[in-house]
Each structure stands twice: as structure tokens, then as C-alpha cells.
Design an enzyme around this catalytic site. Structure first.
Site, PDB file in Angstrom:
ATOM      1  N   GLU A 174       0.805  -1.222   0.000  1.00 38.49           N
ATOM      2  CA  GLU A 174       0.000   0.000   0.000  1.00 38.49           C
ATOM      3  C   GLU A 174       0.840   1.275   0.000  1.00 38.49           C
ATOM      4  O   GLU A 174       0.342   2.361   0.271  1.00 38.49           O
ATOM      5  CB  GLU A 174      -0.940  -0.025   1.208  1.00 38.49           C
ATOM      6  CG  GLU A 174      -1.911  -1.186   1.204  1.00 38.49           C
ATOM      7  CD  GLU A 174      -3.046  -1.021   0.194  1.00 38.49           C
ATOM      8  OE1 GLU A 174      -3.674   0.053   0.175  1.00 38.49           O
ATOM      9  OE2 GLU A 174      -3.302  -1.976  -0.566  1.00 38.49           O
ATOM     10  N   HIS A 250      -4.967   1.776   7.024  1.00 37.83           N
ATOM     11  CA  HIS A 250      -3.542   2.038   6.825  1.00 37.83           C
ATOM     12  C   HIS A 250      -2.952   2.578   8.124  1.00 37.83           C
ATOM     13  O   HIS A 250      -3.663   3.165   8.945  1.00 37.83           O
ATOM     14  CB  HIS A 250      -3.311   3.090   5.727  1.00 37.83           C
ATOM     15  CG  HIS A 250      -3.650   2.630   4.352  1.00 37.83           C
ATOM     16  ND1 HIS A 250      -4.333   3.418   3.451  1.00 37.83           N
ATOM     17  CD2 HIS A 250      -3.400   1.468   3.715  1.00 37.83           C
ATOM     18  CE1 HIS A 250      -4.484   2.765   2.315  1.00 37.83           C
ATOM     19  NE2 HIS A 250      -3.935   1.572   2.447  1.00 37.83           N
ATOM     20  N   CYS A 371      -3.074  11.439   3.341  1.00 33.98           N
ATOM     21  CA  CYS A 371      -3.361  10.596   2.174  1.00 33.98           C
ATOM     22  C   CYS A 371      -3.041  11.327   0.880  1.00 33.98           C
ATOM     23  O   CYS A 371      -2.660  10.708  -0.116  1.00 33.98           O
ATOM     24  CB  CYS A 371      -4.829  10.184   2.154  1.00 33.98           C
ATOM     25  SG  CYS A 371      -5.272   8.902   3.343  1.00 33.98           S
TER      26      CYS A 371
END
Length: 448
Positions: A174, A250, A371
């Protein structure tokens, strides 16, 4: 030689929509099927980039992807002209069309993992594009991501690019959303911190029971090998599976680090004391003084953290050595989180100031300030070798704002995704964007 942390923010794409595609992401699922405002989303992101530039931070831009991804739909059996492909997908498999229209590449913390030259064996900055294979709509991003990063960081003397890891569950990667780097100065050797949710091959590590653990230990180890990192410059830690099951998909939803500081929630990790000791010991060996700020669950619950995105913030170093925290407006709206932040900044500790930004369009789809940016540590020479077209300036901000105003819709619903005109609008906009950012041909429609 001076060195910098440069934040390259993702430019929100023209098809920004609330598809509810990310199982395990509470905000994404909660706002599914609502109408979005792509123009507002892009302008909110640009405003943050411009504000950080004005504060004296180095800031860049990372271009969005071509959407709808017609080539991906063709690989799934849809045929005909581009318009016919979209029409058939809308009629026969609307969820696949929605996935092919996702603008999730805006969250470039997932684009890649980056290791600066001070840490790598060959003295170059290394990039590995993330395969993002946990979610179909994100797994189709990495080929274009690699081309865009290659156009931004093209000088092979300074930059090395690696293809995404094998697109299988054992190597779920990720990107930087599960990676942090600690250092005394950005140009000095540091310690790279890889956080994983599960191990693919070792059942000694517990796994979450409700939501998927997207990052594997094996993927993190593979990236470290590709980048030529020293064992003494790497620390691996496991996310607490219980917080993954509460929507912490995450690590950057429950912890953020920068410089010598880790800001984290009490429940973020397993074996926290062991991890902190390893970080402190390894950073000390390269002259650093590791420090941590733990947010107790009694002050901020995991649910508060997930809903406010307190930890999906940007922790930035200022010249006087203090830290600035960039948070979304949702932190101010959460009474417990805001009370904690007021106490934190008034205590005279490491984090001295909090700045609030309106990123509602991104937040409603499950992504906050952290993000939206990919951090790249660069020395002066390396920064000079970056494609200058992607470095934020006042003129570039003006050009991009005008570009958004010209090309973006101010309302987008699921039914709008079936409009073939949207594809033409997107391609027209992106063709112009590559000229603004001086990227060359990076999109499939420009290459094929």
C-alpha cells in the site's frame, strides 16, 4: 548541502466520485452513492498545496489517472468503441464501471514507497510503485503511476524506479501509507519504519477478523531489499489487528512521523515498547534522538481518530525545530479531538501549532491531508534534477486553478459515470495537464 522534505500532493481527478469501493474504510463506505463535487475537491487540494508553499515548505504536484479506465474494462471482456465499452459496462456490470472511474489516485500516499539517497546502497532516491492489489479499483493504478513518477524524476543519475511487486495477496503493498522515515536531517542517513498488517507466510502474527490487513510483512521486506536499505536502518512493526477491525485500514490513519518524532495512538501497534526501543536505538546510531508523542485512548478513542482523521495529518518540521500539524476540519468538529489538540499545542512540547484545512470532498471519500501527499526527501542537487514543471509556484497554482475551473464538473453522481462525454472531458483535461506540468506522454490515450 541543504536537504528538504518535498510533499508531492495528488491532484484530484475529474471523475472524483463516492463509489464506496473501499471495504474497511469507514468514510468511503458511509458516503457511498452520494453526489460529489470534483471541482470543489480539486480546488480544496490545490488550496492546501498553495498554503504550504506560502508557509515556505517545498511542494509539488502529482497528476491524476485517466478515468474511466477503458483499457481495464476491455481486459474484462467489454468491446467496441470506447463509448460502447462504457455503455455495455453500465448496462451489464455497473460496479465495474464505477471501479474503472475511481479517482482514488488522488491519495498519493499509496502511490509508492520512497527511500532517499542517504539510506540506499547506490546513493540514489528509490521509488517502488505500490501494487495496491487489495482493491481492484486501486490495483489498476500502478502502470500509470510508474510512468508519471518516471516523468517527474527522470534523471537516472539521481533516481531509481522499481516496478510494483507481484500482484498477489502475499505481497500486498500500500505504499507510503504504511511507511515513515525518521532522521536528524533529511539529507542524513535515517531509519525507515515499515508497518504491516499481517504476514503472508508466518502464522505467528495475528490477523484482523473483520477487515482485511492490506500490507504484508513480506511486501515491506521486498521493498527494503529493492531499495538497498541496510538492516540497521530498517524497523518493521505490526499494526494492532483490533484497530484495523475498527477502520484503521492504513498505518497513516493511526500514526504519523517526521524527522525524529512519531505521533501515534496508544492502540496503534503490537509490541509498542519493543518497537519504540528499536527505533530509538537505531536512530541513535546515526546521530538522531528519537522522540514519541503517544495519544492516550482515554483522551481520544480509536473511533474518534478514525472519524476525525487526527493522525492522517501532516507533521511538518519548522526551522526553529518545532513541529506543525496540518489537520482536516473534522478534527475541529470533534470535541474530544480538538480539546486534546489544544492541550497538546499549549503544553510547550514538540508539536507547537495546528493548522486546519477544509478537505471535505476528500475526507468524505476516506482520505485526509496525509493521504493526499507523497513525501520525497531530496538534497539540493536532487531537487534541481526534478522536473520543474511539477514544483508548486504561484504561477503554477494559477494555471492549475484555471485548468480545474475550465474542465471539471461541479456535480457527479453514479449515473453520470455512464456518460461517454465524461471520458472525452477527462482526456481533454489530462492532455492539457501534461503540457502544464511538462510530463510528456504518460497516459494510455496519448501513447496508444
Amino acid at each position: 548541502m541543504k536537504s528538504y522534505e518535498v510533499n508531492f500532493d495528488g491532484l484530484v481527478g475529474p471523475t472524483h466520485n463516492y463509489g464506496g469501493l473501499s471495504y474497511g474504510n469507514v468514510a468511503s463506505q458511509s458516503n457511498s452513492q452520494q453526489s460529489s463535487n470534483p471541482k470543489e475537491a480539486a480546488l480544496q487540494g490545490l488550496a492546501k498545496m498553495k498554503a504550504l508553499t506560502d508557509m515556505g515548505f517545498q511542494q509539488g504536484v502529482l497528476a491524476p489517472q485517466e478515468r474511466p479506465d477503458v483499457a481495464a474494462l476491455r481486459r474484462l471482456g467489454f468491446s467496441g468503441t470506447d463509448a460502447q465499452v462504457i455503455e455495455r459496462a453500465a448496462k451489464e456490470a455497473m460496479p465495474l464501471l464505477v471501479a474503472s472511474c475511481s479517482a482514488s489516485s488522488m491519495w498519493v500516499a499509496n502511490a509508492a514507497t520512497v527511500s532517499p539517497s542517504a539510506d540506499t546502497a547506490d546513493g540514489r532516491v528509490h521509488f517502488t510503485a505500490a501494487n495496491l492489489n487489495c482493491k481492484y479499483h486501486r490495483s489498476i493504478e500502478h502502470p500509470t503511476t510508474s510512468r508519471v513518477l518516471g516523468a517527474m524524476f527522470a534523471n537516472q543519475q539521481h533516481f531509481a524506479h522499481h516496478a510494483a511487486l507481484p500482484a498477489v495477496a502475499q505481497f500486498g503493498d500500500e505504499g507510503a501509507a504504511n511507511h515513515t522515515r525518521f532522521c536528524r536531517e533529511y539529507g542524513e542517513a535515517g531509519v525507515e519504519f515499515f508497518v504491516f498488517g499481517r504476514s503472508a507466510f508466518d502464522n505467528r502474527f495475528p490477523a484482523p477478523q473483520k477487515y482485511p490487513a492490506r500490507q504484508t510483512l513480506e511486501a515491506s521486506q521486498a521493498v527494503a531489499r529493492l531499495h538497498g536499505l541496510r538492516d540497521e536502518g530498517v524497523v518493521y512493526a505490526q499494526q494492532n489487528p483490533n484497530v484495523i477491525d475498527q477502520g484503521v485500514f492504513h498505518n497513516d490513519v493511526i500514526a504519523v512521523g517526521n524527522g525524529e518524532v512519531l505521533f501515534y495512538h496508544e492502540d496503534a501497534f503490537l509490541e509498542t515498547d519493543k518497537m519504540l526501543a528499536e527505533l530509538q536505538g537505531k536512530l541513535a546510531k546515526v546521530g538522531g534522538n528519537f522522540q514519541s508523542v503517544c495519544v492516550p485512548r482515554s483522551a481520544v478513542t480509536v473511533d474518534d481518530a478514525v472519524r476525525s482523521y487526527l493522525f492522517n495529518s501532516q507533521l511538518l518540521s519548522r526551522p526553529d525545530g518545532s513541529m506543525l500539524l496540518i489537520v482536516p476540519q473534522e478534527c475541529q468538529a470533534n470535541e474530544r479531538v480538538w480539546t486534546y489538540l489544544q492541550s497538546l499545542t499549549s503544553s510547550g512540547g514538540l508539536i507547537r501549532e495546528v493548522k486546519v484545512f477544509d478537505l471535505k470532498q476528500s475526507m468524505q471519500n476516506g482520505g485526509g491531508p496525509a493521504c493526499l501527499r507523497l513525501r520525497v526527501a531530496l538534497n539540493e542537487t536532487e531537487l534541481a534534477a526534478v522536473n520543474p514543471g511539477v514544483i508548486m509556484t504561484a504561477p503554477l497554482y494559477g494555471s492549475l486553478t484555471a485548468w480545474v475551473e475550465k474542465h471539471y464538473r461541479d456535480r457527479l453522481s453514479e449515473t453520470d459515470l455512464a456518460d461517454p462525454q465524461l471520458l472525452l472531458e477527462c482526456r481533454t483535461a489530462l492532455d492539457e495537464l501534461t503540457q502544464i506540468l511538462k510530463l510528456g506522454a504518460v497516459y494510455p490515450f496519448q501513447i496508444n
